[in-house]
Enzyme design. Sequence first.
Site, PDB file in Angstrom:
ATOM      1  N   ARG A 152       0.863  -1.189   0.000  1.00 11.60           N
ATOM      2  CA  ARG A 152       0.000   0.000   0.000  1.00 11.60           C
ATOM      3  C   ARG A 152       0.896   1.234   0.000  1.00 11.60           C
ATOM      4  O   ARG A 152       1.090   1.873   1.039  1.00 11.60           O
ATOM      5  CB  ARG A 152      -0.896  -0.015   1.226  1.00 11.60           C
ATOM      6  CG  ARG A 152      -1.842  -1.208   1.273  1.00 11.60           C
ATOM      7  CD  ARG A 152      -2.384  -1.386   2.684  1.00 11.60           C
ATOM      8  NE  ARG A 152      -3.185  -2.597   2.810  1.00 11.60           N
ATOM      9  CZ  ARG A 152      -3.287  -3.297   3.940  1.00 11.60           C
ATOM     10  NH1 ARG A 152      -2.621  -2.926   5.017  1.00 11.60           N
ATOM     11  NH2 ARG A 152      -4.045  -4.367   3.960  1.00 11.60           N
ATOM     12  N   ASP A 161       2.364   4.923  -0.348  1.00 10.81           N
ATOM     13  CA  ASP A 161       1.824   6.232   0.047  1.00 10.81           C
ATOM     14  C   ASP A 161       1.610   7.160  -1.135  1.00 10.81           C
ATOM     15  O   ASP A 161       2.161   6.939  -2.215  1.00 10.81           O
ATOM     16  CB  ASP A 161       2.826   6.937   0.963  1.00 10.81           C
ATOM     17  CG  ASP A 161       2.701   6.465   2.378  1.00 10.81           C
ATOM     18  OD1 ASP A 161       1.635   5.931   2.740  1.00 10.81           O
ATOM     19  OD2 ASP A 161       3.680   6.625   3.124  1.00 10.81           O
ATOM     20  N   TYR A 176      13.095  -1.672  -2.677  1.00 10.96           N
ATOM     21  CA  TYR A 176      12.765  -0.259  -2.834  1.00 10.96           C
ATOM     22  C   TYR A 176      14.020   0.519  -3.210  1.00 10.96           C
ATOM     23  O   TYR A 176      15.123   0.166  -2.789  1.00 10.96           O
ATOM     24  CB  TYR A 176      12.241   0.330  -1.519  1.00 10.96           C
ATOM     25  CG  TYR A 176      10.814   0.040  -1.196  1.00 10.96           C
ATOM     26  CD1 TYR A 176       9.795   0.886  -1.624  1.00 10.96           C
ATOM     27  CD2 TYR A 176      10.464  -1.067  -0.432  1.00 10.96           C
ATOM     28  CE1 TYR A 176       8.467   0.633  -1.309  1.00 10.96           C
ATOM     29  CE2 TYR A 176       9.138  -1.331  -0.109  1.00 10.96           C
ATOM     30  CZ  TYR A 176       8.147  -0.474  -0.547  1.00 10.96           C
ATOM     31  OH  TYR A 176       6.844  -0.725  -0.233  1.00 10.96           O
ATOM     32  N   ARG A 189      11.361   5.577   3.856  1.00 16.14           N
ATOM     33  CA  ARG A 189      11.534   7.034   3.840  1.00 16.14           C
ATOM     34  C   ARG A 189      12.217   7.535   5.116  1.00 16.14           C
ATOM     35  O   ARG A 189      12.998   8.494   5.065  1.00 16.14           O
ATOM     36  CB  ARG A 189      10.185   7.713   3.632  1.00 16.14           C
ATOM     37  CG  ARG A 189       9.666   7.518   2.201  1.00 16.14           C
ATOM     38  CD  ARG A 189       8.209   7.898   2.057  1.00 16.14           C
ATOM     39  NE  ARG A 189       7.987   9.288   2.428  1.00 16.14           N
ATOM     40  CZ  ARG A 189       6.779   9.838   2.557  1.00 16.14           C
ATOM     41  NH1 ARG A 189       5.691   9.109   2.328  1.00 16.14           N
ATOM     42  NH2 ARG A 189       6.651  11.095   2.891  1.00 16.14           N
TER      43      ARG A 189
END
Lengths: 249, 249
Positions: free
Chosen positions: A50, A52, A110, A197
């Site tokens: 999911r 952002d 990522y 992040r």
Amino acid sequence: MKRVKLTVAYDGTNYCGWQVQPNGITVQEVLNRHLSELTGEEIETIGASRTDAGVHALGNVAVFDTRVRMPGEKFSFALNQRLPEDIRIQESKEVPQDFHPRYVKSEKIYEYQILNRRFPIPTERFYSHFTYVPLDVEKMREAGTYLLGEHDFKSFCGAGAQVKTTVRCIHELNIEKSGDKITIRVRGNGFLYNMVRILAGTLMEVGSRAYPPEKIKEILEAKDRKAAGPTAPARGLTLVKIEYPEELG
Amino acid sequence: MKRVKLTVAYDGTNYCGWQVQPNGITVQEVLNRHLSELTGEEIETIGASRTDAGVHALGNVAVFDTRVRMPGEKFSFALNQRLPEDIRIQESKEVPQDFHPRYVKSEKIYEYQILNRRFPIPTERFYSHFTYVPLDVEKMREAGTYLLGEHDFKSFCGAGAQVKTTVRCIHELNIEKSGDKITIRVRGNGFLYNMVRILAGTLMEVGSRAYPPEKIKEILEAKDRKAAGPTAPARGLTLVKIEYPEELG
């Protein structure tokens, strides 16, 4: 009835993230709508990650069930003719009926992109985080070694997350510099809310010498979000790939 | 009075090209407006390259004259605070009063980006030309050798151009492949209207085996736009750099 797995790439700039929500348009919502139109069924996809608002993907994963007789691999072509330009299916294939993209064990990759130079480059503005503060990549790499392996990443978990455990395992953390672009690449068995992040924001604090590399140990031990650095902006983050066991992938 | 040289980067997606024109907003117009506001003078910049609608730049060059006492190198900072996110000054400096960015001899470097894979990648869509037709980079390189050096590039000149001569010299033509990205990099002493895009479109015809590499010779000899391949889309093109003699650069 068959289950179809989609590998989904998107530019997250104009979406309120992946998951359907009342406040704005999401990638999942657009996908559900076009799948429903295509099949004549009411399709609700199940997504793997999911992401952002503003986060991009080269390979998020979603599945859906359908009675339509179209072969699994044809859905990519049929969907890409309907989807807006900022979402493109990279692959579609039939998978076992019990394949669930979140419950089956996987590895996620990522990448966080930083543009580190005097002035921003306009064509990079949606896909990297710009900073003119010179970053010491060697120090960032040293800090990264403390993050490798299994840890309680509670300090790197954004507020509002509901999870049983904040223990995760990072299998790979590479920091590459090419010209003025710095890429932080992480691979692990799962990531907490905002974790990549916050990792990026914290590593940038090390790169700018606000934190010494060893401070990462303290941050992990604190198990407190306030101990870590800021959450780096969404635009720099891309979900590159989700790897499932071979028989499913 | 002093003359200031600006190195200008922009995302051309939302502009009708560089040069001021009645039909839509241009990079030069936005630059002139912000420079005029900043200086309180009526500033009209002189640009080096009149890039087309949708073409990007990392280093286009413009000059302007001003009586403002701000040092040349400060204009970059002052302008970047005012300009929209899709235009960023990379450098500003004082140059001799008679420096004219089009009349002084220079070398220009352009890059044309092709994304060559099964399906498009959304985050690349504004900055590369997508084709799923497999391109043979070796054949494109072979074709490129015929374009090197001084030639009459009339066949590679878009309609509507008014020039004394269509003879130009290409000093470098490199074609690199990295994953599914193909980059055509050309360096020369000047390029005709749409020349790089017609070169790219023609090299792609060779890559897809529609043309044999030797056909480039015929195309050059024909001195006829119709002999060459199509004009490749603007979005794939970036003006990378303009090099002036050292004392000016």
